[in-house]
Design a protein around this motif. Sequence first.
Motif, mmCIF file in Angstrom:
data_model
loop_
_atom_site.group_PDB
_atom_site.id
_atom_site.type_symbol
_atom_site.label_atom_id
_atom_site.label_comp_id
_atom_site.label_asym_id
_atom_site.label_seq_id
_atom_site.Cartn_x
_atom_site.Cartn_y
_atom_site.Cartn_z
ATOM 1 N N THR A 40 45.615 39.549 38.768
ATOM 2 C CA THR A 40 45.525 38.944 37.442
ATOM 3 C C THR A 40 45.666 40.035 36.395
ATOM 4 O OG1 THR A 40 44.257 37.390 36.077
ATOM 5 C CG2 THR A 40 43.007 39.110 37.213
ATOM 6 N N SER A 41 45.736 39.642 35.164
ATOM 7 C CA SER A 41 45.769 40.599 34.065
ATOM 8 C C SER A 41 44.960 40.025 32.917
ATOM 9 C CB SER A 41 47.208 40.873 33.618
ATOM 10 O OG SER A 41 47.791 39.684 33.122
ATOM 11 N N PHE A 42 44.508 40.927 32.032
ATOM 12 C CA PHE A 42 43.784 40.492 30.849
ATOM 13 C C PHE A 42 43.969 41.529 29.761
ATOM 14 C CE2 PHE A 42 40.829 42.759 33.560
ATOM 15 C CZ PHE A 42 40.132 43.592 32.701
ATOM 16 N N VAL A 43 43.695 41.132 28.532
ATOM 17 C CA VAL A 43 43.871 41.997 27.372
ATOM 18 C C VAL A 43 42.544 42.191 26.674
ATOM 19 C CG1 VAL A 43 45.021 42.225 25.134
ATOM 20 C CG2 VAL A 43 46.227 41.176 27.053
ATOM 21 N N VAL A 44 42.250 43.434 26.312
ATOM 22 C CA VAL A 44 41.081 43.770 25.500
ATOM 23 C C VAL A 44 41.594 44.674 24.387
ATOM 24 C CG1 VAL A 44 38.826 44.881 25.413
ATOM 25 C CG2 VAL A 44 39.512 43.618 27.459
ATOM 26 N N ASP A 45 41.410 44.224 23.161
ATOM 27 C CA ASP A 45 41.941 44.928 21.996
ATOM 28 C C ASP A 45 43.445 45.119 22.184
ATOM 29 O OD1 ASP A 45 39.402 45.027 20.769
ATOM 30 O OD2 ASP A 45 38.903 46.835 21.882
ATOM 31 N N GLU A 46 43.916 46.350 22.194
ATOM 32 C CA GLU A 46 45.354 46.595 22.338
ATOM 33 C C GLU A 46 45.733 47.054 23.744
ATOM 34 O OE1 GLU A 46 46.691 49.244 19.346
ATOM 35 O OE2 GLU A 46 46.084 47.949 17.705
ATOM 36 N N ASN A 47 44.843 46.895 24.683
ATOM 37 C CA ASN A 47 45.103 47.360 26.040
ATOM 38 C C ASN A 47 45.290 46.188 27.000
ATOM 39 O OD1 ASN A 47 44.690 50.262 25.575
ATOM 40 N ND2 ASN A 47 42.610 49.615 25.100
ATOM 41 N N VAL A 48 46.242 46.350 27.911
ATOM 42 C CA VAL A 48 46.464 45.383 28.972
ATOM 43 C C VAL A 48 45.875 45.971 30.252
ATOM 44 C CG1 VAL A 48 48.209 44.190 30.359
ATOM 45 C CG2 VAL A 48 48.598 44.578 27.903
ATOM 46 N N TYR A 49 45.116 45.163 30.972
ATOM 47 C CA TYR A 49 44.529 45.590 32.242
ATOM 48 C C TYR A 49 45.149 44.772 33.353
ATOM 49 C CZ TYR A 49 41.052 47.985 29.438
ATOM 50 O OH TYR A 49 40.434 48.831 28.550
ATOM 51 N N LEU A 50 45.671 45.452 34.349
ATOM 52 C CA LEU A 50 46.240 44.797 35.527
ATOM 53 C C LEU A 50 45.255 44.973 36.681
ATOM 54 C CD1 LEU A 50 49.855 46.239 35.255
ATOM 55 C CD2 LEU A 50 49.041 44.027 34.421
ATOM 56 N N VAL A 51 44.825 43.889 37.261
ATOM 57 C CA VAL A 51 43.907 43.936 38.402
ATOM 58 C C VAL A 51 44.750 43.808 39.650
ATOM 59 C CG1 VAL A 51 41.930 42.884 39.530
ATOM 60 C CG2 VAL A 51 42.058 42.902 37.025
ATOM 61 N N LEU A 52 44.668 44.810 40.505
ATOM 62 C CA LEU A 52 45.418 44.846 41.759
ATOM 63 C C LEU A 52 44.453 44.614 42.906
ATOM 64 C CD1 LEU A 52 47.459 48.107 41.055
ATOM 65 C CD2 LEU A 52 48.027 45.769 40.382
ATOM 66 N N GLY A 53 44.899 43.912 43.923
ATOM 67 C CA GLY A 53 44.029 43.655 45.063
ATOM 68 C C GLY A 53 44.798 43.730 46.362
ATOM 69 N N ARG A 54 44.060 43.995 47.445
ATOM 70 C CA ARG A 54 44.635 43.974 48.803
ATOM 71 C C ARG A 54 43.519 43.615 49.772
ATOM 72 N NH1 ARG A 54 45.345 50.370 50.394
ATOM 73 N NH2 ARG A 54 43.123 50.825 50.382
ATOM 74 N N GLU A 55 43.912 43.133 50.904
ATOM 75 C CA GLU A 55 42.942 42.833 51.952
ATOM 76 C C GLU A 55 42.382 44.137 52.479
ATOM 77 O OE1 GLU A 55 41.981 39.739 52.658
ATOM 78 O OE2 GLU A 55 43.416 39.011 51.189
ATOM 79 N N ALA A 56 41.075 44.199 52.618
ATOM 80 C CA ALA A 56 40.432 45.450 53.078
ATOM 81 C C ALA A 56 40.539 45.598 54.575
ATOM 82 C CB ALA A 56 38.974 45.473 52.675
#
Length: 56
Positions: A40-56
């Motif tokens: 998923t991704s989300f925005v806080v102020d002027e920054n974009v955050y990309l959440v990366l995931g994988r099976e452990a």
Amino acid sequence: MPRSHKVVRVQGGRLVNAAPRAEVEQILDAASVEGFDVVTSFVVDENVYLVLGREA
């Protein structure tokens, strides 16, 4: 099933310029080789955050 996560922060405006966009592409390519996908991704102020995931 357990998952591992990483968060990639992209400073606002970086994706509209070629050189910084290429840097973000390299980060995502390296994460992909490690088995990470964008969850998923989300925005806080002027920054974009990309959440990366994988099976452990």
